[in-house]
Design a protein around this motif. Structure first.
Motif, PDB file in Angstrom:
ATOM      1  N   GLY A 157       0.785  -1.226   0.000  1.00  0.00           N
ATOM      2  CA  GLY A 157       0.000   0.000   0.000  1.00  0.00           C
ATOM      3  C   GLY A 157       0.816   1.273   0.000  1.00  0.00           C
ATOM      4  O   GLY A 157       0.315   2.342   0.357  1.00  0.00           O
ATOM      5  N   ARG A 158       2.074   1.177  -0.410  1.00  0.00           N
ATOM      6  CA  ARG A 158       2.904   2.378  -0.431  1.00  0.00           C
ATOM      7  C   ARG A 158       3.893   2.331  -1.597  1.00  0.00           C
ATOM      8  O   ARG A 158       4.170   1.278  -2.169  1.00  0.00           O
ATOM      9  CB  ARG A 158       3.638   2.558   0.894  1.00  0.00           C
ATOM     10  CG  ARG A 158       4.613   1.468   1.211  1.00  0.00           C
ATOM     11  CD  ARG A 158       5.278   1.695   2.570  1.00  0.00           C
ATOM     12  NE  ARG A 158       6.252   0.665   2.800  1.00  0.00           N
ATOM     13  CZ  ARG A 158       6.120  -0.322   3.672  1.00  0.00           C
ATOM     14  NH1 ARG A 158       5.036  -0.404   4.411  1.00  0.00           N
ATOM     15  NH2 ARG A 158       7.069  -1.211   3.822  1.00  0.00           N
ATOM     16  N   LEU A 159       4.407   3.495  -1.892  1.00  0.00           N
ATOM     17  CA  LEU A 159       5.428   3.669  -2.921  1.00  0.00           C
ATOM     18  C   LEU A 159       6.671   4.193  -2.221  1.00  0.00           C
ATOM     19  O   LEU A 159       6.610   5.198  -1.508  1.00  0.00           O
ATOM     20  CB  LEU A 159       4.938   4.668  -3.965  1.00  0.00           C
ATOM     21  CG  LEU A 159       5.871   4.991  -5.121  1.00  0.00           C
ATOM     22  CD1 LEU A 159       6.051   3.763  -6.010  1.00  0.00           C
ATOM     23  CD2 LEU A 159       5.300   6.144  -5.932  1.00  0.00           C
ATOM     24  N   ASP A 160       7.799   3.505  -2.391  1.00  0.00           N
ATOM     25  CA  ASP A 160       9.071   3.908  -1.772  1.00  0.00           C
ATOM     26  C   ASP A 160      10.070   4.235  -2.873  1.00  0.00           C
ATOM     27  O   ASP A 160      10.374   3.390  -3.720  1.00  0.00           O
ATOM     28  CB  ASP A 160       9.640   2.785  -0.903  1.00  0.00           C
ATOM     29  CG  ASP A 160       8.854   2.560   0.371  1.00  0.00           C
ATOM     30  OD1 ASP A 160       8.628   3.551   1.090  1.00  0.00           O
ATOM     31  OD2 ASP A 160       8.474   1.406   0.644  1.00  0.00           O
ATOM     32  N   ILE A 161      10.585   5.459  -2.824  1.00  0.00           N
ATOM     33  CA  ILE A 161      11.611   5.892  -3.773  1.00  0.00           C
ATOM     34  C   ILE A 161      12.870   6.189  -2.976  1.00  0.00           C
ATOM     35  O   ILE A 161      12.826   6.902  -1.968  1.00  0.00           O
ATOM     36  CB  ILE A 161      11.160   7.142  -4.549  1.00  0.00           C
ATOM     37  CG1 ILE A 161       9.905   6.831  -5.355  1.00  0.00           C
ATOM     38  CG2 ILE A 161      12.289   7.648  -5.457  1.00  0.00           C
ATOM     39  CD1 ILE A 161       9.256   8.049  -5.980  1.00  0.00           C
ATOM     40  N   ARG A 162      13.984   5.601  -3.402  1.00  0.00           N
ATOM     41  CA  ARG A 162      15.264   5.818  -2.735  1.00  0.00           C
ATOM     42  C   ARG A 162      16.279   6.326  -3.753  1.00  0.00           C
ATOM     43  O   ARG A 162      16.442   5.732  -4.816  1.00  0.00           O
ATOM     44  CB  ARG A 162      15.775   4.524  -2.104  1.00  0.00           C
ATOM     45  CG  ARG A 162      14.944   4.056  -0.946  1.00  0.00           C
ATOM     46  CD  ARG A 162      15.432   2.704  -0.415  1.00  0.00           C
ATOM     47  NE  ARG A 162      14.510   2.204   0.578  1.00  0.00           N
ATOM     48  CZ  ARG A 162      13.386   1.544   0.306  1.00  0.00           C
ATOM     49  NH1 ARG A 162      13.058   1.299  -0.934  1.00  0.00           N
ATOM     50  NH2 ARG A 162      12.598   1.137   1.276  1.00  0.00           N
ATOM     51  N   CYS A 163      16.934   7.413  -3.396  1.00  0.00           N
ATOM     52  CA  CYS A 163      17.999   7.980  -4.228  1.00  0.00           C
ATOM     53  C   CYS A 163      19.313   7.824  -3.469  1.00  0.00           C
ATOM     54  O   CYS A 163      19.464   8.352  -2.367  1.00  0.00           O
ATOM     55  CB  CYS A 163      17.734   9.450  -4.519  1.00  0.00           C
ATOM     56  SG  CYS A 163      16.224   9.731  -5.452  1.00  0.00           S
ATOM     57  N   TYR A 164      20.218   7.057  -4.048  1.00  0.00           N
ATOM     58  CA  TYR A 164      21.509   6.776  -3.426  1.00  0.00           C
ATOM     59  C   TYR A 164      22.593   7.590  -4.117  1.00  0.00           C
ATOM     60  O   TYR A 164      22.600   7.720  -5.338  1.00  0.00           O
ATOM     61  CB  TYR A 164      21.873   5.297  -3.585  1.00  0.00           C
ATOM     62  CG  TYR A 164      20.925   4.322  -2.959  1.00  0.00           C
ATOM     63  CD1 TYR A 164      21.134   3.866  -1.657  1.00  0.00           C
ATOM     64  CD2 TYR A 164      19.837   3.821  -3.662  1.00  0.00           C
ATOM     65  CE1 TYR A 164      20.278   2.951  -1.080  1.00  0.00           C
ATOM     66  CE2 TYR A 164      18.973   2.904  -3.083  1.00  0.00           C
ATOM     67  CZ  TYR A 164      19.196   2.471  -1.799  1.00  0.00           C
ATOM     68  OH  TYR A 164      18.344   1.562  -1.223  1.00  0.00           O
ATOM     69  N   GLN A 165      23.522   8.103  -3.330  1.00  0.00           N
ATOM     70  CA  GLN A 165      24.686   8.789  -3.854  1.00  0.00           C
ATOM     71  C   GLN A 165      25.886   8.405  -3.002  1.00  0.00           C
ATOM     72  O   GLN A 165      25.746   8.202  -1.794  1.00  0.00           O
ATOM     73  CB  GLN A 165      24.505  10.308  -3.793  1.00  0.00           C
ATOM     74  CG  GLN A 165      23.345  10.806  -4.619  1.00  0.00           C
ATOM     75  CD  GLN A 165      23.076  12.277  -4.380  1.00  0.00           C
ATOM     76  OE1 GLN A 165      23.070  12.721  -3.241  1.00  0.00           O
ATOM     77  NE2 GLN A 165      22.855  13.020  -5.457  1.00  0.00           N
ATOM     78  N   CYS A 166      27.047   8.301  -3.631  1.00  0.00           N
ATOM     79  CA  CYS A 166      28.259   8.087  -2.833  1.00  0.00           C
ATOM     80  C   CYS A 166      29.300   9.128  -3.222  1.00  0.00           C
ATOM     81  O   CYS A 166      29.360   9.577  -4.362  1.00  0.00           O
ATOM     82  CB  CYS A 166      28.786   6.660  -2.941  1.00  0.00           C
ATOM     83  SG  CYS A 166      29.376   6.158  -4.540  1.00  0.00           S
ATOM     84  N   TYR A 167      30.070   9.525  -2.210  1.00  0.00           N
ATOM     85  CA  TYR A 167      31.048  10.594  -2.337  1.00  0.00           C
ATOM     86  C   TYR A 167      32.395  10.108  -1.823  1.00  0.00           C
ATOM     87  O   TYR A 167      32.468   9.434  -0.794  1.00  0.00           O
ATOM     88  CB  TYR A 167      30.636  11.809  -1.494  1.00  0.00           C
ATOM     89  CG  TYR A 167      29.280  12.361  -1.840  1.00  0.00           C
ATOM     90  CD1 TYR A 167      29.143  13.386  -2.760  1.00  0.00           C
ATOM     91  CD2 TYR A 167      28.132  11.833  -1.249  1.00  0.00           C
ATOM     92  CE1 TYR A 167      27.895  13.901  -3.080  1.00  0.00           C
ATOM     93  CE2 TYR A 167      26.881  12.337  -1.568  1.00  0.00           C
ATOM     94  CZ  TYR A 167      26.760  13.365  -2.480  1.00  0.00           C
ATOM     95  OH  TYR A 167      25.520  13.859  -2.802  1.00  0.00           O
ATOM     96  N   ASP A 168      33.445  10.499  -2.504  1.00  0.00           N
ATOM     97  CA  ASP A 168      34.802  10.213  -2.056  1.00  0.00           C
ATOM     98  C   ASP A 168      35.166  11.263  -1.000  1.00  0.00           C
ATOM     99  O   ASP A 168      35.300  12.442  -1.316  1.00  0.00           O
ATOM    100  CB  ASP A 168      35.771  10.274  -3.234  1.00  0.00           C
ATOM    101  CG  ASP A 168      37.195   9.906  -2.875  1.00  0.00           C
ATOM    102  OD1 ASP A 168      37.525   9.848  -1.665  1.00  0.00           O
ATOM    103  OD2 ASP A 168      37.993   9.679  -3.795  1.00  0.00           O
TER     104      ASP A 168
END
Length: 166
Positions: free
Chosen positions: A73-84
């Motif tokens: 019953g839900r929508l999950d959006i995940r935005c991943y970023q990685c930094y040095d």
């Protein structure tokens, strides 16, 4: 946790840990044994959190990845970023920890029945620096899998206030 990792032979393996275990002794032990750690960064390390938040705004992300899951019953959006962050400032007590990468995850959840929306940003530190998107995705998957464990232990974290322990 250091004793558990040492006695079980896991110091030299890939481990993910809650923010409670973000301390120099634990990270140095994993780093020294040739292992890889992924550890949450929260308010219990307030100065480091502020520094890493700034890094995520000032540095260019090495790798980006976005996921969208629909279910329950839900929508999950995940935005991943990685930094040095190997060039970032860390207090002297973190010497020998090998902190190399900051992982930032922005989560947006939409409950489909009532339209309620929530957003959360989480940070993790790792001593591995992914050179390719596939290596970065391995880190992102580890964050996601660690988050599943976090969700299962949320009641304990809240009642024992583990996230506030330094």
């Amino acid at each position: 946790v250091r004793i558990l990792l040492d006695e079980s032979g896991l110091l030299g393996q890939k481990v993910s840990m809650d923010a409670l275990h973000l301390n120099p002794g634990t990270l140095q032990a994993v780093q020294g044994a040739g292992g890889t750690y992924l550890v949450g960064l929260k308010g219990n390390q307030a100065e480091m959190l502020v520094e890493m938040e700034c890094c995520s705004k000032l540095l260019r992300a090495q790798h980006n990845h976005k996921t969208c899951d629909k279910g329950h019953g839900r929508l999950d959006i995940r935005c991943y970023q990685c930094y040095d962050v190997r060039g970032a400032y860390f207090d002297k007590r973190w010497d020998g920890c090998g902190i190399a990468t900051l992982v930032k995850v922005e989560r947006m959840r939409l409950e489909l029945k009532n339209g309620k929306q929530s957003e959360e940003t989480a940070f993790y530190l790792c001593n591995e620096n992914p050179q390719s998107l596939s290596q970065a995705k391995e880190l992102f998957d580890a964050v996601r899998n660690h988050w599943v464990v976090e969700a299962a232990n949320h009641v304990r974290d809240i009642s024992l206030r583990e996230d506030q322990l330094r």
